[in-house]
Design an enzyme around this catalytic site. Structure first.
Site, PDB file in Angstrom:
ATOM      1  N   ARG A  29       0.872  -1.181   0.000  1.00 19.20           N
ATOM      2  CA  ARG A  29       0.000   0.000   0.000  1.00 19.20           C
ATOM      3  C   ARG A  29       0.902   1.221   0.000  1.00 19.20           C
ATOM      4  O   ARG A  29       1.795   1.328   0.835  1.00 19.20           O
ATOM      5  CB  ARG A  29      -0.994  -0.020   1.171  1.00 19.20           C
ATOM      6  CG  ARG A  29      -0.457   0.442   2.506  1.00 19.20           C
ATOM      7  CD  ARG A  29      -1.513   0.743   3.550  1.00 19.20           C
ATOM      8  NE  ARG A  29      -1.115   0.329   4.899  1.00 19.20           N
ATOM      9  CZ  ARG A  29      -0.331   1.023   5.708  1.00 19.20           C
ATOM     10  NH1 ARG A  29       0.152   2.188   5.339  1.00 19.20           N
ATOM     11  NH2 ARG A  29      -0.007   0.564   6.900  1.00 19.20           N
ATOM     12  N   HIS A  61      -2.307   3.901   6.356  1.00 15.22           N
ATOM     13  CA  HIS A  61      -3.215   2.815   6.737  1.00 15.22           C
ATOM     14  C   HIS A  61      -4.663   3.278   6.593  1.00 15.22           C
ATOM     15  O   HIS A  61      -5.487   2.617   5.986  1.00 15.22           O
ATOM     16  CB  HIS A  61      -2.933   2.394   8.176  1.00 15.22           C
ATOM     17  CG  HIS A  61      -3.995   1.511   8.751  1.00 15.22           C
ATOM     18  ND1 HIS A  61      -4.180   0.215   8.339  1.00 15.22           N
ATOM     19  CD2 HIS A  61      -4.954   1.749   9.675  1.00 15.22           C
ATOM     20  CE1 HIS A  61      -5.215  -0.312   9.002  1.00 15.22           C
ATOM     21  NE2 HIS A  61      -5.685   0.596   9.806  1.00 15.22           N
ATOM     22  N   TYR A 112       6.419   5.704  10.874  1.00 15.58           N
ATOM     23  CA  TYR A 112       6.953   4.349  10.935  1.00 15.58           C
ATOM     24  C   TYR A 112       7.623   3.840   9.664  1.00 15.58           C
ATOM     25  O   TYR A 112       8.125   2.733   9.630  1.00 15.58           O
ATOM     26  CB  TYR A 112       5.872   3.363  11.384  1.00 15.58           C
ATOM     27  CG  TYR A 112       4.613   3.370  10.540  1.00 15.58           C
ATOM     28  CD1 TYR A 112       4.550   2.677   9.341  1.00 15.58           C
ATOM     29  CD2 TYR A 112       3.486   4.068  10.959  1.00 15.58           C
ATOM     30  CE1 TYR A 112       3.402   2.678   8.570  1.00 15.58           C
ATOM     31  CE2 TYR A 112       2.324   4.080  10.193  1.00 15.58           C
ATOM     32  CZ  TYR A 112       2.290   3.377   8.997  1.00 15.58           C
ATOM     33  OH  TYR A 112       1.154   3.386   8.245  1.00 15.58           O
TER      34      TYR A 112
HETATM   35  C1  TPP Z   1      -9.447  -7.533  16.299  1.00 15.93           C
HETATM   36  C2  TPP Z   1      -8.892  -6.231  15.835  1.00 15.93           C
HETATM   37  N1  TPP Z   1      -7.795  -5.735  16.423  1.00 15.93           N
HETATM   38  C3  TPP Z   1      -7.292  -4.544  16.050  1.00 15.93           C
HETATM   39  C4  TPP Z   1      -7.875  -3.823  15.064  1.00 15.93           C
HETATM   40  C5  TPP Z   1      -7.312  -2.471  14.650  1.00 15.93           C
HETATM   41  N2  TPP Z   1      -6.727  -2.578  13.313  1.00 15.93           N
HETATM   42  C6  TPP Z   1      -7.425  -2.208  12.229  1.00 15.93           C
HETATM   43  S1  TPP Z   1      -6.610  -2.544  10.824  1.00 15.93           S
HETATM   44  C7  TPP Z   1      -5.277  -3.155  11.648  1.00 15.93           C
HETATM   45  C8  TPP Z   1      -4.114  -3.692  10.881  1.00 15.93           C
HETATM   46  C9  TPP Z   1      -4.506  -4.773   9.919  1.00 15.93           C
HETATM   47  O1  TPP Z   1      -3.414  -5.168   9.173  1.00 15.93           O
HETATM   48  P1  TPP Z   1      -3.532  -6.208   7.994  1.00 15.93           P
HETATM   49  O2  TPP Z   1      -4.265  -7.424   8.468  1.00 15.93           O
HETATM   50  O3  TPP Z   1      -2.187  -6.420   7.433  1.00 15.93           O
HETATM   51  O4  TPP Z   1      -4.495  -5.503   6.934  1.00 15.93           O
HETATM   52  P2  TPP Z   1      -4.253  -4.109   6.179  1.00 15.93           P
HETATM   53  O5  TPP Z   1      -4.828  -3.043   7.041  1.00 15.93           O
HETATM   54  O6  TPP Z   1      -2.805  -3.957   5.932  1.00 15.93           O
HETATM   55  O7  TPP Z   1      -5.041  -4.212   4.925  1.00 15.93           O
HETATM   56  C10 TPP Z   1      -5.492  -3.084  13.026  1.00 15.93           C
HETATM   57  C11 TPP Z   1      -4.524  -3.494  14.033  1.00 15.93           C
HETATM   58  C12 TPP Z   1      -9.036  -4.364  14.479  1.00 15.93           C
HETATM   59  N3  TPP Z   1      -9.681  -3.723  13.512  1.00 15.93           N
HETATM   60  N4  TPP Z   1      -9.520  -5.558  14.874  1.00 15.93           N
END
Ligand code: TPP
Ligand code: MG
Lengths: 364, 334
Positions: free
Chosen positions: A264, A268, A277
């Site tokens: 990406r 975020h 970061y």
């Molecule tokens: C159970 C849970 N914990 C924490 C979060 C907060 N959170 C939202 S997105 C994210 C990171 C997700 O990373 P990834 O799985 O790599 O997906 P990306 O956002 O990179 O598409 C976090 C920690 C959440 N939405 N759900």
């Protein structure tokens, strides 16, 4: 034959399964396989869909900056992974996306207006067009994998050949639900595609901190299902791998874990500051592997990249997006009664009383 | 603890929390912080900003994305001499860790007759009102106040936040520390620079009055105070606003003294009504002070609906208007 336990242990081969990265089109636009047919009509259509998704994404970021929608999760860089995968589905299949998978949902038939509504904080932004099995974005990470297993399992039980795809990220593979999903899929041989977009980051956490595994695809090994690692910026490779996994699932030969390796470029979400970061110059380096650029290079090499045609397409897409913006901004006010009307099929007595009280308060 | 030479700072709640964490990391080498995006990124609300740089990656730990993993390993660390301070990115994402909390963190003391204990803090930002995406806005404190063995603390301002957090970290048992997101940056308070504590289990009476008692906490303190002011100005009604600060264990004495004085109670919370914390407060007052009541207790709460998407979230969150009406109701119902 070994003579002692310690020499036996020394000789044990370390589990070393390679999950090479599959490409159909090299970053420079050349063909990865000389003996394959490359369907340029299909690729031109992928190009336009990726262009549409990218223009939508940039528009959404702009709207967020102007305060016209809320916090938004951009996907620029991941269009090929989402469009290549969604294009291999047929109507009736089940899609379980996350908050970052709108390129997939719009490819599968969600309207742009609905997606805008979602980010405007409207619940009607969760509702797909009639007949399309697209669930609302899963916000709690990794939870949707199990739903995809269950929904596709149900298709088998009903004797249908429909499949389900669960989208998720690299970070999601750390949650217990990821492992439970793979194990259930494996144990019940469900027609599920576990589609991971490895964009290398979970908010600020880089994948090398998220896990010590060298790949995500290798996590399939433990569950004895196929794991395939594909270049997520190569729309054709993603499409081919996905078509293979879908076909296998329809036949009754079980689930597949696909790791689409991508990136990406942006934050975020619009509430995130990636300069905290990561070195932002890396995004510019990554642009050389960009999915649209790569396909453009390929189409040029094939002599079918028609500037005028792309310009016309760009113009049409811009109009489509503008219309969608206009429609969602002209939409009726969100209905606060929705929160009371859809908790149960029939309101409970206590909820009815609360709703009546609420009605009195909003009208007084 | 107070001395005239005391240094103070004007801090927002989230800054006061960072300050409290920093003091405890400096003072107690067994403390450590674990969570998602809390290190390099300093937390999505910046509550841990700068701590990684100061204390290093063995004390301020960016964990894999797994709440059950964070709480489960924190339990193990706590069993073996460390003081984990775990951050749940949002209270709405604590649910994968519920098993670890319910089945282990709160029970190990009992199951080993005190041979093993789990001194740890779980920080969790909660509540609606910041236009967050869906599922980020829950106020599920009542799911946790139901549990034996878990203390539940919810500050409403910067001063209390720092003092209560320090107490929570020093507590010998697990503490859930819920942080009202909407109040994180909405006001500043004068906060001593040095270490101080606010005792767990003590409420704070913010305004005194003899007509009506309001029991509230966290995000609801601000609308409660606004409604109390309105009642004074419009109707010359004197409202006593009691900030509970700790939900478990409850400050029974402060509540009883106020209820016995006013005889009229309004309870305000953002969490859902049914089996919400208000139900417990009513039951407690019924047990201990029923005959002091001059009127039935009135509740102002979130409805029994899912916290809605942000375009209509203000319709869900109890506000000063609803609280003011409740004051009128409790005054005139006799
Ligand atoms: C159970 C849970 N914990 C924490 C979060 C907060 N959170 C939202 S997105 C994210 C990171 C997700 O990373 P990834 O799985 O790599 O997906 P990306 O956002 O990179 O598409 C976090 C920690 C959440 N939405 N759900
Ligand atoms: Mg990711």
């Amino acid at each position: 034959m070994t003579t002692s336990l310690s020499s036996y242990l020394d000789q044990l081969e370390r589990m070393d399964h390679d999950y090479p990265l599959l490409r159909m089109i090299q970053p420079d636009g050349s063909k990865a396989f000389t003996e394959e047919e490359y369907d340029v009509t299909l690729l031109l259509s992928f190009y336009k869909q990726m262009l549409r998704a990218r223009m939508f994404d940039r528009k959404a970021i702009n709207l967020q900056r102007q305060g016209r929608i809320g916090t938004y999760a951009p996907f620029e860089g991941q269009e090929a992974a989402q469009i290549g995968s969604a294009s291999a589905l047929q109507q009736g299949d089940w899609m379980f996306p996350t908050y970052r998978d709108h390129a997939a949902t719009m490819t599968y038939g969600h309207s742009l207006e609905t997606i805008f509504r979602y980010w405007k904080g409207r619940i009607d932004g969760c509702v797909p067009p009639a007949g399309l099995n697209i669930l609302p974005p899963s916000v709690p990470i990794a939870t949707q994998l199990l739903h995809a297993v269950g929904a596709s399992w149900a298709e088998r039980l009903k004797g249908q050949d429909r499949v389900a795809i669960a989208y998720f990220g690299d970070g999601a593979t750390s949650e217990g639900d990821f492992h439970e999903g793979l194990n259930f899929g494996s144990a019940f041989n469900t027609p599920t595609i576990f589609f991971c977009q490895n964009n290398h980051f979970a908010i600020s956490v880089p994948i090398h901190k998220q896990m010590k595994s060298r790949t995500i695809a290798q996590k399939a090994f433990a569950y004895d299902i196929e794991g395939i690692r594909v270049d997520g910026n190569d729309v054709l490779a993603v499409y081919k791998v996905m078509a293979y996994a879908v076909e296998k699932a329809r036949r009754g030969d079980g689930p597949t874990l696909i790791e689409a390796v991508t990136w990406r470029y942006g934050a975020h979400t619009t509430a995130d500051d990636p300069t905290k970061y990561r070195d932002q110059s890396i995004n510019e380096e990554r642009r050389d592997e960009d999915c649209l650029l790569r396909l453009e290079r390929f189409l040029r090499q094939e002599g079918v990249f028609d500037e005028q045609q792309i310009e016309d397409a760009t113009h049409e897409i811009a109009m489509e997006i503008d219309e969608a913006v206009e429609r969602f901004e002209r939409a009726e006010e969100p209905n606060p009664h929705d929160m009371f009307d859809h908790v149960f099929e029939d309101q409970t007595p206590s909820l009815r009383e609360q709703h009546q009280q609420f009605q009195k308060e909003v009208t007084s | 603890m107070t001395s005239s030479l005391q240094q103070t700072k004007e801090l927002t709640m989230v800054q006061a929390i960072t300050d409290g964490l920093k003091i405890m990391l400096e003072e107690d080498p067994t403390t450590m912080i674990l969570g998602e995006d809390i290190g390099v990124n300093g937390g999505v609300f910046r509550a841990t900003d700068g701590l990684l740089e100061q204390f290093g990656e063995h004390r301020v730990i960016d964990t894999p994305l797994a709440e059950s993993g964070i709480i489960g390993t924190s339990i193990g660390l706590a069993l073996n001499g460390f003081k984990p301070i775990a951050e749940m990115q949002f209270q709405g994402f604590i649910y994968p860790a519920f098993e670890q909390i319910v089945s282990h963190a709160i029970r190990i003391r009992t199951r080993t007759l005190g041979a093993f204990t789990v001194p740890m803090v779980i920080r969790a930002p909660y509540g609606a009102g910041i236009h967050a995406p869906e599922l980020h806005s829950d106020s599920m404190e009542a799911m946790f106040t139901h549990l034996p063995g878990l203390k539940v603390v919810i500050p409403s301002n910067a001063y209390d936040a720092k003092g209560l957090l320090i107490s929570a970290i020093e507590d010998p048992d697990p503490v859930l520390f819920m942080e009202p997101m909407r109040t994180y940056r909405s006001t500043r308070a004068t906060v001593p620079s040095e270490k101080y504590s606010v005792k767990i289990g003590e409420a704070s009476t913010l305004t005194t009055g003899e007509d009506v008692t309001i029991l509230a906490y966290g995000n609801m303190i601000s609308p409660a105070l606004a409604a109390a002011k309105q009642a004074k100005e419009n109707d010359n009604v004197n409202v006593e606003v009691v900030d509970l600060r700790t939900l478990y264990p409850l400050d029974e004495q402060t509540i009883l003294e106020s209820v016995e004085k006013t005889g009229r109670v309004v309870i305000v919370h953002e969490g859902h009504k049914t089996s919400g914390f208000g139900a417990e407060l009513i039951a407690f007052i019924n047990d201990k002070a029923l005959f002091s009541l001059r009127n039935p207790i009135v509740r102002v709460t979130g409805y029994d609906v899912h916290v809605p998407f942000f375009s209509i979230e203000e319709h869900y969150i109890p506000n000063a208007t609803r609280i003011y009406k409740a004051i009128e109701t409790v005054l005139h119902e006799e």
